[in-house]
Motif scaffolding. Structure first.
Motif, PDB file in Angstrom:
ATOM      1  N   GLY A 181       1.338  -9.359  20.792  1.00 55.15           N
ATOM      2  CA  GLY A 181       0.134  -9.298  19.965  1.00 55.15           C
ATOM      3  C   GLY A 181       0.260 -10.001  18.634  1.00 55.15           C
ATOM      4  N   GLN A 182       1.447 -10.535  18.320  1.00 55.05           N
ATOM      5  CA  GLN A 182       1.662 -11.194  17.033  1.00 55.05           C
ATOM      6  C   GLN A 182       1.910 -12.695  17.159  1.00 55.05           C
ATOM      7  OE1 GLN A 182       1.376  -9.655  14.041  1.00 55.05           O
ATOM      8  NE2 GLN A 182       0.761  -7.834  15.190  1.00 55.05           N
TER       9      GLN A 182
ATOM     10  N   TYR B 140      -4.058 -12.735  18.819  1.00 58.28           N
ATOM     11  CA  TYR B 140      -2.930 -12.668  17.897  1.00 58.28           C
ATOM     12  C   TYR B 140      -3.448 -13.223  16.577  1.00 58.28           C
ATOM     13  CZ  TYR B 140      -2.570 -17.604  19.259  1.00 58.28           C
ATOM     14  OH  TYR B 140      -2.841 -18.921  19.527  1.00 58.28           O
TER      15      TYR B 140
ATOM     16  N   GLN C 238      -5.612 -16.575  16.209  1.00 58.93           N
ATOM     17  CA  GLN C 238      -5.900 -17.063  17.557  1.00 58.93           C
ATOM     18  C   GLN C 238      -7.233 -17.799  17.635  1.00 58.93           C
ATOM     19  OE1 GLN C 238      -8.331 -15.424  19.779  1.00 58.93           O
ATOM     20  NE2 GLN C 238      -7.889 -16.773  21.528  1.00 58.93           N
TER      21      GLN C 238
END
Length: 327
Positions: A37-38, A222, A225
């Motif tokens: 997610g990062q 992320y 994004q």
């Protein structure tokens, strides 16, 4: 401008401690999902026999760090990055862990990275001397993990990450390779590493990250994004990274000017390294990965100002799409 004389990379042979790099260790049941997610990369789908490039971006889509991600164990990931960028990147990543079962730490006290080049290194690696770029494998004899890097002008390269003591033994067991040689090979590979001078400067595509496998466009959200996706699909990208050579010292963060528009900077040096000399003497010529406005690519380039040292366009190891002037 004089001709540039490159050493034959296939003649390079040995090992070098990559003291300019650092390693973040991420451990825990949620380590992969947290990093997924990062970062710009699919981390949850990564297996132990793969290494992957990834960008860590700001909300504006600018790269705060670049990582080589290795997964030696199911609940452990190693993020190799620039050693000077590591502290800030680690602090920022740690801010978002919250309730995730993940522990992030600077692994400098327990892990080291070693660069390996040539046939002697391949012989030492044995079955771990992988053939395809970004394959990864454990190296049981040393307790480390091996990543096959892209070749440079025919020279095979590997990255070894493992215990500090084993790293010291590895470097002693093989011919010594100067760090400056390794850094030049890195530049010639066309894969950019974010350094302190270039933090928060580039959207991943500006440094060709999607071309070298550093961006996964189907993985979900992320930080940054939306900006990265817009650059990819709406034809808004006007800048790319190219290989340039010059007869003057070059360093990351320096501005580059185009003869077509001398009044304003046209690009920025991402990474640079001295070209190794054939006789071992100090080099006065440099190679650099430079982010540039591609529309005026053939008009000539100068370092630092429109009157600065001239730079010559080199050949990238992969095709760089330029789009059209109507993009």
């Amino acid at each position: 401008m004089q001709d540039f004389h490159f050493p034959d990379p296939k003649a390079l042979n040995g090992a070098v401690s990559l003291s300019h790099l650092g390693i973040i260790s991420a451990e825990g049941a949620d380590a992969a999902s947290f990093l997924h997610g990062q970062l710009s990369q699919d981390v949850t789908g990564q297996t132990s026999n793969q290494a992957r490039l990834a960008a860590f971006c700001s909300a504006k889509g600018r790269m705060l760090a670049s990582f080589i991600v290795v997964k030696p164990l199911p609940e452990t990931l190693w993020l190799l990055t620039d050693g000077q960028v590591l502290p800030t990147a680690l602090k920022r990543l740690s801010m978002f862990v919250m309730r995730a079962k993940a522990r992030l730490s600077d692994a400098a006290s327990v892990l080291s990275a070693v660069g390996l080049v040539g046939p002697a290194a391949g012989q030492w690696l044995g079955d771990s001397a992988l053939a395809d770029p970004w394959q990864a494998s454990p190296h049981a004899a040393s307790g480390g993990h091996v990543v096959r890097l892209p070749d440079v002008l025919g020279a095979p390269r590997w990255l070894w990450i493992g215990p500090v003591e084993a790293a010291q033994a590895l470097v002693s067991a093989l011919p010594a390779l100067p760090l400056a040689y390794w850094q030049w090979l890195d530049v010639m590979s066309g894969v950019v590493r974010i350094e302190p001078a270039t933090v928060d400067q580039f959207v991943p595509q500006m440094v060709n990250y999607e071309l070298v496998g550093g961006v996964h466009f189907q993985k979900g959200c992320y930080p940054g994004q939306e900006i990265v996706a817009r650059s990819q699909y709406r034809g808004t990208l006007k800048r790319r990274t190219f290989l340039l050579h010059g007869n003057a010292p070059i360093q990351a963060g320096q501005e580059v000017f185009s003869a077509a528009d001398p009044g304003q900077p046209a690009g920025m040096v991402a990474n640079a390294a001295a070209i190794p000399t054939l006789d071992g003497q100090a080099s006065t010529a440099f190679s650099a990965l430079v982010e540039l406005k591609w529309q005026a690519l053939e008009n000539g380039w100068h370092l630092g100002s429109s009157e600065g040292p001239a730079l010559a366009l080199g050949t990238m190891p992969y095709e760089v799409p330029l789009g059209t002037s109507d993009d």
